[in-house]
Design a protein around this motif. Sequence first.
Motif, PDB file in Angstrom:
ATOM      1  N   CYS A  27      36.753  45.286  29.366  1.00 17.25           N
ATOM      2  CA  CYS A  27      36.674  45.117  30.706  1.00 17.25           C
ATOM      3  C   CYS A  27      38.236  45.464  30.912  1.00 17.25           C
ATOM      4  O   CYS A  27      38.157  46.030  32.311  1.00 17.25           O
ATOM      5  CB  CYS A  27      36.639  43.575  30.750  1.00 17.25           C
ATOM      6  N   GLY A  28      39.182  45.492  30.313  1.00 17.37           N
ATOM      7  CA  GLY A  28      40.672  45.979  30.749  1.00 17.37           C
ATOM      8  C   GLY A  28      40.403  47.229  30.991  1.00 17.37           C
ATOM      9  O   GLY A  28      41.063  47.949  31.884  1.00 17.37           O
ATOM     10  N   ALA A  29      39.760  48.111  30.046  1.00 22.94           N
ATOM     11  CA  ALA A  29      39.859  49.353  30.171  1.00 22.94           C
ATOM     12  C   ALA A  29      38.943  49.837  31.772  1.00 22.94           C
ATOM     13  O   ALA A  29      39.226  50.967  32.117  1.00 22.94           O
ATOM     14  CB  ALA A  29      39.152  50.120  28.999  1.00 22.94           C
ATOM     15  N   LEU A  30      38.052  49.244  31.747  1.00 24.72           N
ATOM     16  CA  LEU A  30      37.218  49.568  33.119  1.00 24.72           C
ATOM     17  C   LEU A  30      38.013  49.234  34.189  1.00 24.72           C
ATOM     18  O   LEU A  30      38.160  50.026  35.123  1.00 24.72           O
ATOM     19  CB  LEU A  30      35.874  48.613  32.963  1.00 24.72           C
ATOM     20  N   VAL A  31      38.824  47.950  34.097  1.00 25.57           N
ATOM     21  CA  VAL A  31      39.461  47.662  35.398  1.00 25.57           C
ATOM     22  C   VAL A  31      40.453  48.874  35.491  1.00 25.57           C
ATOM     23  O   VAL A  31      40.858  49.313  36.815  1.00 25.57           O
ATOM     24  CB  VAL A  31      40.242  46.262  35.169  1.00 25.57           C
ATOM     25  N   TYR A  32      41.229  49.066  34.797  1.00 28.22           N
ATOM     26  CA  TYR A  32      42.250  50.346  34.779  1.00 28.22           C
ATOM     27  C   TYR A  32      41.928  51.677  35.077  1.00 28.22           C
ATOM     28  O   TYR A  32      42.657  52.422  35.429  1.00 28.22           O
ATOM     29  CB  TYR A  32      43.535  50.158  33.683  1.00 28.22           C
ATOM     30  N   LEU A 127      34.333  53.927  43.530  1.00 31.88           N
ATOM     31  CA  LEU A 127      34.101  53.650  42.317  1.00 31.88           C
ATOM     32  C   LEU A 127      35.303  53.096  41.544  1.00 31.88           C
ATOM     33  O   LEU A 127      35.214  51.824  40.823  1.00 31.88           O
ATOM     34  CB  LEU A 127      33.616  54.764  41.330  1.00 31.88           C
ATOM     35  N   GLY A 128      36.512  53.343  42.132  1.00 32.07           N
ATOM     36  CA  GLY A 128      37.678  52.628  41.703  1.00 32.07           C
ATOM     37  C   GLY A 128      37.846  51.231  41.934  1.00 32.07           C
ATOM     38  O   GLY A 128      38.297  50.466  41.234  1.00 32.07           O
ATOM     39  N   GLY A 129      37.343  51.006  43.365  1.00 30.08           N
ATOM     40  CA  GLY A 129      37.377  49.548  43.798  1.00 30.08           C
ATOM     41  C   GLY A 129      36.387  48.871  43.146  1.00 30.08           C
ATOM     42  O   GLY A 129      36.819  47.791  42.834  1.00 30.08           O
ATOM     43  N   ILE A 130      35.274  49.216  42.895  1.00 33.80           N
ATOM     44  CA  ILE A 130      34.235  48.553  42.116  1.00 33.80           C
ATOM     45  C   ILE A 130      34.882  48.200  40.933  1.00 33.80           C
ATOM     46  O   ILE A 130      34.613  46.858  40.592  1.00 33.80           O
ATOM     47  CB  ILE A 130      32.982  49.315  42.146  1.00 33.80           C
ATOM     48  N   LEU A 134      36.387  44.235  38.964  1.00 33.26           N
ATOM     49  CA  LEU A 134      35.655  43.510  37.959  1.00 33.26           C
ATOM     50  C   LEU A 134      36.721  42.512  37.596  1.00 33.26           C
ATOM     51  O   LEU A 134      36.054  41.459  36.670  1.00 33.26           O
ATOM     52  CB  LEU A 134      35.340  44.446  36.813  1.00 33.26           C
ATOM     53  N   LEU A 135      38.189  42.628  37.770  1.00 35.09           N
ATOM     54  CA  LEU A 135      39.002  41.515  37.166  1.00 35.09           C
ATOM     55  C   LEU A 135      38.897  40.209  37.357  1.00 35.09           C
ATOM     56  O   LEU A 135      38.686  39.285  36.522  1.00 35.09           O
ATOM     57  CB  LEU A 135      40.424  42.030  37.321  1.00 35.09           C
ATOM     58  N   PRO A 136      38.462  40.025  38.627  1.00 36.08           N
ATOM     59  CA  PRO A 136      38.337  38.337  38.918  1.00 36.08           C
ATOM     60  C   PRO A 136      36.729  38.050  38.545  1.00 36.08           C
ATOM     61  O   PRO A 136      36.600  36.907  38.257  1.00 36.08           O
ATOM     62  CB  PRO A 136      38.479  38.351  40.615  1.00 36.08           C
ATOM     63  N   VAL A 137      35.953  38.968  38.250  1.00 34.99           N
ATOM     64  CA  VAL A 137      34.804  38.618  37.693  1.00 34.99           C
ATOM     65  C   VAL A 137      34.886  38.399  36.327  1.00 34.99           C
ATOM     66  O   VAL A 137      34.156  37.415  35.781  1.00 34.99           O
ATOM     67  CB  VAL A 137      33.547  39.808  38.046  1.00 34.99           C
TER      68      VAL A 137
END
Length: 168
Positions: A27-32, A127-130, A134-137
């Motif tokens: 998830c961290g990799a996706l957020v960043y 896409l970057g915003g989406i 995800l972090l608060p999700v």
Amino acid sequence: SFPTRRSSDLAALQHARSLDVLLSMGCGALVYTGSLLFGISLVYAGLSLSFALLVGSMNVVGVLVSRLLVAHSLLHSTGDWLVLAGVALSVISVVTGFFAHNAKQSGQEEVQQTPSKRFLGSVLATLGGILSGLLPVAVETPWALRLFEDAVQHGRATYSEIGRASCR
């Protein structure tokens, strides 16, 4: 000086489920990755459009999806209509900003843009915003809550250190 690892940090990791740790890393990799996509979108769409799309899509995903995940409803408590009104205002402002940007003379922008580059930049920023949203999700998922509890129980962290007031 560099921060040193405390033995309590390692103790929390030893007690955590491997899948929970892997999910948090993924998830961290996706957020960043979302942050990286935003940076790339600046080249194609310019700062004003990219930032508006990033913040707008991050707001929608971060607020609405996490609200649905926690409360299973968008109107769970009395003040939720204000949150929804704020998200709606954010979406309206992003859409208005997008059309205003497209109507603007391209010669005024610091980056010379073609419609295809502007579209690519818009897609990357959204896409970057989406992904960043995800972090608060993610922090509301069962695996994240288990990691928070492991950090408190085995790692000697406090709830204020991990930033989760809703943990018990």
